[in-house]
Design an enzyme around this catalytic site. Sequence first.
Site, PDB file in Angstrom:
ATOM      1  N   GLU A   1       0.807  -1.226   0.000  1.00 19.07           N
ATOM      2  CA  GLU A   1       0.000   0.000   0.000  1.00 19.07           C
ATOM      3  C   GLU A   1       0.845   1.283   0.000  1.00 19.07           C
ATOM      4  O   GLU A   1       0.349   2.344   0.394  1.00 19.07           O
ATOM      5  CB  GLU A   1      -0.939  -0.004   1.201  1.00 19.07           C
TER       6      GLU A   1
ATOM      7  N   HIS B   1      -0.342   5.817   7.408  1.00 24.32           N
ATOM      8  CA  HIS B   1      -1.537   5.014   7.144  1.00 24.32           C
ATOM      9  C   HIS B   1      -1.656   4.004   8.264  1.00 24.32           C
ATOM     10  O   HIS B   1      -0.676   3.338   8.608  1.00 24.32           O
ATOM     11  CB  HIS B   1      -1.425   4.289   5.800  1.00 24.32           C
TER      12      HIS B   1
END
Lengths: 222, 222, 222, 222
Positions: free
Chosen positions: C46, C65
Amino acid sequence: MRHPHDPSRYLLARSLSPELVERDDIMEFQLDGTPVGGDDRQPYLERFIHGAIYEARPDVHAVVHAHAEAVLPFTITTRPLQPVIHSGSFMGAHVPVWDIRDEFGDTNLLVANMAQGRDLARCLADNSVALMRGHGFAAAARSLIEVVRMSVYVPRNARALLAASGLGDVKALSRGEIDARAAGYKPNSPETWRAWEYWARRAGCGHLLARRTDKPAKKARR
Amino acid sequence: MRHPHDPSRYLLARSLSPELVERDDIMEFQLDGTPVGGDDRQPYLERFIHGAIYEARPDVHAVVHAHAEAVLPFTITTRPLQPVIHSGSFMGAHVPVWDIRDEFGDTNLLVANMAQGRDLARCLADNSVALMRGHGFAAAARSLIEVVRMSVYVPRNARALLAASGLGDVKALSRGEIDARAAGYKPNSPETWRAWEYWARRAGCGHLLARRTDKPAKKARR
Amino acid sequence: MRHPHDPSRYLLARSLSPELVERDDIMEFQLDGTPVGGDDRQPYLERFIHGAIYEARPDVHAVVHAHAEAVLPFTITTRPLQPVIHSGSFMGAHVPVWDIRDEFGDTNLLVANMAQGRDLARCLADNSVALMRGHGFAAAARSLIEVVRMSVYVPRNARALLAASGLGDVKALSRGEIDARAAGYKPNSPETWRAWEYWARRAGCGHLLARRTDKPAKKARR
Amino acid sequence: MRHPHDPSRYLLARSLSPELVERDDIMEFQLDGTPVGGDDRQPYLERFIHGAIYEARPDVHAVVHAHAEAVLPFTITTRPLQPVIHSGSFMGAHVPVWDIRDEFGDTNLLVANMAQGRDLARCLADNSVALMRGHGFAAAARSLIEVVRMSVYVPRNARALLAASGLGDVKALSRGEIDARAAGYKPNSPETWRAWEYWARRAGCGHLLARRTDKPAKKARR
């Protein structure tokens, strides 16, 4: 716990934070809360909870009093604490709430004498657990292992019930299930011992279990 | 887990608190719960949960049974436990609730024989997780790593759903998302291994990972 | 974080559970997620979250994140996450919720390419935090210390708001308060450093702070 | 705490995360927040909370300011924080909520000068605890041990009340019970010391208790 050789006496730590209690901190009391043998160490103020329950309930050999946070909401609302998980069955179908104010008016909420202890014991009656309004709970059982178990699972059951209450109607244990679990309980079953061993290690006294008879057997087999 | 070389057998620890289990505590069982090779150590009473699921589901190679507190509210209310976070997708779109009382009336809620285990397995059917009313859950998967993952994320998903339920309507994963995640899952992907490595260290057995093939490669490069 | 000397690159750990990351695990990436210098270690899948935000927001020098459990309920309900405690002000008045399904249909919910990362960055726009439906959040800030702060306080603010929501209407920070706090923020203020020092010790890297200039000064004075 | 020998001064740590404070980190201040003796170490920005309360309340000898998460919901809703458990009685029957915005408009919510501190002290008035909207609380007491106790029990009471609020109407402590508990409080009672000893050990400074007078007595008896 009740004295194993003299049912008119009980054992309880001197006034000390439970986490710090060692073997030498245990005192011996008459049921009315008088220390035995002139022991002048500071006793717990609330020892009358223990003595009054032993006095009223010859079947009871261990008592615990605690302030477990999870049960507090059920002591100050009308929502009954009821067993909803299997490990919570030992609190029984009915968990009365004792409010010291009903009989004694405005107090500091502590059970500070035998009159208050006896009133709590009357409220407990034949049940296993009595909630104490704005304070905590008292639990009574046939053995030390059973009150330790209630100390773990009564709060756990309370947390499950509290969370479930936000989701809708709750399916409690049936009376038959509560009875079936009580009937099947054996203080020396493998299931009981498994938890006892775990709790003892968590409490830092796993070494006290080493003399248990099933341990040598296991070592011998290997 | 199912025995890697003999699908008619499975491996499970002797009756011991999970935190204390070591390699030597693993026993071998026939699917009906009989210990293999005359092993007379005390088995878990509820091993029938495992055997009955392996029996009914040839695709399943690992089973977990747990009492995770966060799932309990969903076992005693009519609110369905559904996947709402990406890591919860592996429980699948439908999580049935098994109530032992439906078939067996008032019991101690424990799965104590194959008849009860098979009834639970019927309720589980082709799903990955079955909740057990007032008790916990059973999860089935193709590998050990997948049931460990469900042990972590099913409760996490339950906590997220419980909290969100107090805020209003909840947007669950779509069936297509659940399928996309299942389709993309690879037991040896970097993402899977990353979590596995973390959990192994948290569980105190990170040293067992040292022989993993990607470790020597990494060392060689540096 | 963005590379301190080359704004077209960013730094991020190789694919590893955050708790295990050490200095040597840091990799260097182009904004499109390509590792720099032929580094063939496994990157995070990601990483596009990071690159797309750096690409869209020249003012941003650090991105985080996370899947913090406390924010998840706000990603799956229509209840907005808004700052209600002073330490939560840095998330800003508006916290958009990005749903990967809106643009990409049924996926595994992971941000697996630049197109998805850019869509998330568009949703983030000029805000500091974007919630990711059923997944977690991404936060963007001018410095590493600021995203660490949001990692601590965004979940804390979420917990306070969730709890308060059960008690009635909630008084949020005003726009003026949010602005006043942002205006007064200094990355090297004593208040910022105090928290930074505490977090560094909690994270096990307090020794990295020893070279901070105010430490020698303090020692000299005593 | 207020300086034990000079009521116009108070003691407070230099700006440092509380967990890291050691004996040498304590500074001395005039009531207006000026460090005594030219101490040029960095003080807490919000020390004015302390000074303003000492100035307004000659009976107060210790003040605590904290951001305890459990009280935050009661600072941003209209639900009053009231004592519902016996250990929460010391917050008193009335816990006002101070909103810095009422008098000072949009700020960063920090108490950064004596004017703001004095406004908070006015809101506190003769009470023991004032909640601070979106921020935390300030508690004032006759002794250090009492503010430590409130630091533990005010949040605990808040958690019990928050949970109970989801179950229905809540039975609070009566005014008479609050008064009875306050009247019976003795700073050197065995019950007070028992908790103090436990907290000191939890805080890693149990060794500082060794000089307590009841310890030598105990050793002598054995």
